[in-house]
Design an enzyme around this catalytic site. Structure first.
Site, PDB file in Angstrom:
ATOM      1  N   GLY A 147       0.826  -1.200   0.000  1.00 28.50           N
ATOM      2  CA  GLY A 147       0.000   0.000   0.000  1.00 28.50           C
ATOM      3  C   GLY A 147       0.858   1.247   0.000  1.00 28.50           C
ATOM      4  N   PRO A 148       0.233   2.404  -0.165  1.00 26.41           N
ATOM      5  CA  PRO A 148       0.967   3.674  -0.155  1.00 26.41           C
ATOM      6  C   PRO A 148       1.228   4.155   1.265  1.00 26.41           C
ATOM      7  CG  PRO A 148      -1.356   4.086  -0.475  1.00 26.41           C
ATOM      8  CD  PRO A 148      -1.197   2.585  -0.413  1.00 26.41           C
ATOM      9  N   GLY A 149       2.039   5.210   1.370  1.00 25.74           N
ATOM     10  CA  GLY A 149       2.217   5.878   2.654  1.00 25.74           C
ATOM     11  C   GLY A 149       3.215   5.209   3.584  1.00 25.74           C
ATOM     12  N   CYS A 192       5.550  -5.764   1.481  1.00 21.82           N
ATOM     13  CA  CYS A 192       5.933  -4.377   1.201  1.00 21.82           C
ATOM     14  C   CYS A 192       5.563  -3.476   2.389  1.00 21.82           C
ATOM     15  CB  CYS A 192       5.318  -3.903  -0.113  1.00 21.82           C
ATOM     16  SG  CYS A 192       6.131  -2.430  -0.774  1.00 21.82           S
ATOM     17  N   GLN A 200       7.152  -3.334   6.265  1.00 13.22           N
ATOM     18  CA  GLN A 200       7.566  -2.088   6.908  1.00 13.22           C
ATOM     19  C   GLN A 200       6.794  -1.886   8.215  1.00 13.22           C
ATOM     20  OE1 GLN A 200       6.808   0.815   3.874  1.00 13.22           O
ATOM     21  NE2 GLN A 200       8.308  -0.055   2.466  1.00 13.22           N
ATOM     22  N   SER A 227       9.708   3.135  -1.824  1.00 14.55           N
ATOM     23  CA  SER A 227      10.606   4.269  -1.598  1.00 14.55           C
ATOM     24  C   SER A 227      11.069   4.322  -0.141  1.00 14.55           C
ATOM     25  CB  SER A 227       9.915   5.585  -1.964  1.00 14.55           C
ATOM     26  OG  SER A 227       8.722   5.748  -1.207  1.00 14.55           O
ATOM     27  N   LEU A 228      10.555   3.393   0.679  1.00 18.72           N
ATOM     28  CA  LEU A 228      10.926   3.305   2.088  1.00 18.72           C
ATOM     29  C   LEU A 228      11.605   1.967   2.363  1.00 18.72           C
ATOM     30  CD1 LEU A 228       7.568   4.557   3.680  1.00 18.72           C
ATOM     31  CD2 LEU A 228       9.608   5.935   3.212  1.00 18.72           C
ATOM     32  N   HIS A 241       7.469  -7.739  -3.979  1.00 21.72           N
ATOM     33  CA  HIS A 241       6.114  -8.151  -4.356  1.00 21.72           C
ATOM     34  C   HIS A 241       6.114  -9.573  -4.936  1.00 21.72           C
ATOM     35  CE1 HIS A 241       3.820  -4.270  -4.095  1.00 21.72           C
ATOM     36  NE2 HIS A 241       5.062  -3.843  -3.946  1.00 21.72           N
ATOM     37  N   GLU A 259       3.636 -11.355  -5.465  1.00 17.84           N
ATOM     38  CA  GLU A 259       2.450 -11.501  -6.311  1.00 17.84           C
ATOM     39  C   GLU A 259       2.644 -10.905  -7.702  1.00 17.84           C
ATOM     40  OE1 GLU A 259       2.004  -7.406  -4.617  1.00 17.84           O
ATOM     41  OE2 GLU A 259       2.916  -9.299  -4.019  1.00 17.84           O
TER      42      GLU A 259
END
Length: 201
Positions: A59-61, A89, A93, A139-140, A182, A184
């Site tokens: 997911g984002p963020g 992912c 994190q 990006s993290l 990922h 998947e």
């Protein structure tokens, strides 16, 4: 078997649903596969549903922000003994942050980047080839020096951009694993095998 994919509003969730569904069908036993968004049901509802396996989606963020990670943090804190949890992912994190580590901006953002990894051959990596190429969209990264003793590193980028970056984590006493990449994605070699290891463990 009853499996939950917790969707952190990510476009890869459908891929995950399709592949996990195929793996469950291989078992030739009755199964239930649910997808629930991270703000759709309260934690107590998820807990009472008695899932056998839970996958926390990409997911984002940032995982420290409840607006992005939602009920995922509660699942990692409360449900790691039973049932087993796999974070992908953002999910990995989140593992790092929930158990006391830091997640920071990577030196180079990866958006559709293939990288080879070395892994410990255990858990979700059991039977997987060393040096497989995996697909990265992030990006993290988890900051290694910040990780608590409860977490062990299970995979790293073995060559190229981001060499040495953490690509896998496992909790030493709870049934929680995570991968930064990922599995998947069609670009990840042996990704379905990794997911099968989790479902069949």
């Amino acid at each position: 078997m009853k499996v939950l994919i917790l969707d952190n509003y990510d476009s890869f969730t459908f891929n995950l649903y399709q592949i996990v569904g195929e793996i469950l069908e291989e078992r030739e036993k009755p199964f239930q596969l649910d997808v629930i968004r991270n703000d759709e049901k309260p934690f107590e509802w998820i807990k009472s549903a008695n899932y056998d396996k839970i996958i926390i989606s990409p997911g984002p963020g940032h995982p420290a922000d409840p607006a992005y990670f939602g009920v995922s943090a509660d699942i990692l804190k409360e449900l790691g003994k039973t049932p087993p949890v796999l974070g992908i992912c953002l999910g990995m994190q989140g593992m790092a942050t929930v158990f006391g580590g830091e997640v920071v901006r990577a030196n180079i953002a990866m958006h559709g980047k293939l990288s080879p990894i070395e892994h410990d051959g255990k858990g979700v990596f059991s039977g997987l080839t060393q040096g497989i190429e995996i697909m990265r969209y992030h990006s993290l990264v988890a900051k290694e020096i910040s990780l608590p003793n409860d977490l062990e590193i299970t995979a790293r980028v073995s060559a190229g951009e981001g060499k040495g970056e953490i690509m896998g984590l496992r909790h030493k006493s709870l049934k929680i694993e995570g991968v930064q990449f990922h599995p998947e994605s069609f670009g990840s070699e042996e990704g379905k095998c990794l997911l099968r290891n989790f479902i069949n463990s």
